[in-house]
Design a protein around this motif. Structure first.
Motif, PDB file in Angstrom:
ATOM      1  N   THR A   1      -3.515   7.583   1.184  1.00 45.66           N
ATOM      2  CA  THR A   1      -4.360   6.525   0.656  1.00 45.66           C
ATOM      3  C   THR A   1      -5.064   5.842   1.817  1.00 45.66           C
TER       4      THR A   1
ATOM      5  N   THR B   1      -4.093  13.857  -2.119  1.00 49.43           N
ATOM      6  CA  THR B   1      -2.911  14.657  -1.787  1.00 49.43           C
ATOM      7  C   THR B   1      -3.213  15.548  -0.591  1.00 49.43           C
TER       8      THR B   1
ATOM      9  N   ARG C   1       1.074  12.747  -0.134  1.00 45.68           N
ATOM     10  CA  ARG C   1      -0.007  11.936  -0.674  1.00 45.68           C
ATOM     11  C   ARG C   1      -0.576  11.051   0.422  1.00 45.68           C
TER      12      ARG C   1
ATOM     13  N   MET D   1       0.812  -1.222   0.000  1.00 48.53           N
ATOM     14  CA  MET D   1       0.000   0.000   0.000  1.00 48.53           C
ATOM     15  C   MET D   1       0.846   1.273   0.000  1.00 48.53           C
TER      16      MET D   1
ATOM     17  N   GLU E   1       3.794   1.914  -1.055  1.00 54.05           N
ATOM     18  CA  GLU E   1       4.549   2.229  -2.273  1.00 54.05           C
ATOM     19  C   GLU E   1       3.709   3.006  -3.280  1.00 54.05           C
ATOM     20  N   LYS E   2       2.381   2.891  -3.206  1.00 51.99           N
ATOM     21  CA  LYS E   2       1.513   3.600  -4.137  1.00 51.99           C
ATOM     22  C   LYS E   2       1.610   5.112  -3.962  1.00 51.99           C
ATOM     23  N   ILE E   3       2.016   5.569  -2.796  1.00 54.33           N
ATOM     24  CA  ILE E   3       2.058   7.011  -2.550  1.00 54.33           C
ATOM     25  C   ILE E   3       3.486   7.521  -2.362  1.00 54.33           C
TER      26      ILE E   3
END
Length: 232
Positions: A202, A177, A200, A1, A3-5
């Motif tokens: 999530t 963001t 960012r 998770m 790494e997505k941001i």
């Protein structure tokens, strides 16, 4: 998770439990020798994540000790951030002189009275509007998480405390963001005065994750098109 941001220049590793293979260097074990079992397990898995992230960055795993304020001390040439909460541990590592701050929180409302203690009035107005327009996310907890990420990015550079109310955060619920404007004088970084951060966020698996990651170069640092002196 997580790494997505994070940008590709930052390597991360996360765990949703405490893997049996997680272990500490002797120097690290001494830091939690007298800690309660829960704290020791959190610490061990977080350091395990840190070493896995370092491996992904191409750095030989070494002990990650703690500074005088409990901050992780990264090996020469690197910098990073560690977070843990119930059911989640993660570390993110990048090449120095990046600014990195990550945080994880349960997607659940803050206890009564906490929001007032960690926010300024305009942030509380924002949280109320977000709750009305975008229900289903614990926006007060997300605000808390963004401020934790801000502090973790700030402290290695400034070396001093940043109060929750020393940064005013604006959250974009659609783009995932946030921006943080420093309400105190920031340290100099890359030759200019630091005035804020962009990051960012999530949500998923009952968690809220926030991240700030700004790459540094000998003269300038950019993130999202902003100059470091204007906003990192």
């Amino acid at each position: 998770m997580i790494e997505k941001i994070l940008p590709a220049t930052v390597k991360a590793f996360e765990a949703f439990n405490d893997p049996p293979e997680a272990a500490l260097f002797p120097e690290e074990a001494e830091l939690v020798r007298r800690a309660a079992d829960k704290r020791r397990r959190e610490f061990t898995t977080a350091r395990h994540c840190a070493r896995k992230a370092m491996e992904r960055l191409g750095v030989r795993p070494v002990p990650v000790l703690s500074g005088p304020y409990g901050e992780p001390c990264w090996p020469h040439g690197t910098t990073g951030s560690i977070t843990h909460c119930a059911g989640y541990r993660a570390a993110a590592v990048g090449p120095y002189p990046a600014l990195i701050g990550i945080d994880a929180e349960p997607d659940a409302p803050l206890p009564p009275g906490v929001l007032e203690a960690v926010s300024v009035p305009k942030e509380r107005d924002m949280i109320r509007r977000l709750g009305e327009r975008h229900p289903g996310t614990s926006w007060d907890r997300l605000l808390f998480s963004t401020k934790e990420a801000v502090y973790k990015a700030w402290f290695p550079l400034a070396g001093r405390w940043l109060d929750f109310q020393d940064a005013a955060v604006t959250v974009d619920p659609l783009r995932g963001t946030f921006t943080a404007h420093l309400m105190v004088s920031g340290p100099r970084w890359q030759g200019e005065r630091l005035t804020g951060f962009t990051g960012r966020w999530t949500a998923g698996r009952g968690l809220l994750l926030t991240a700030i990651a700004v790459a540094g170069t000998p003269r300038t640092a950019a993130a999202g098109g902003h100059r470091a002196g204007a906003r990192a």
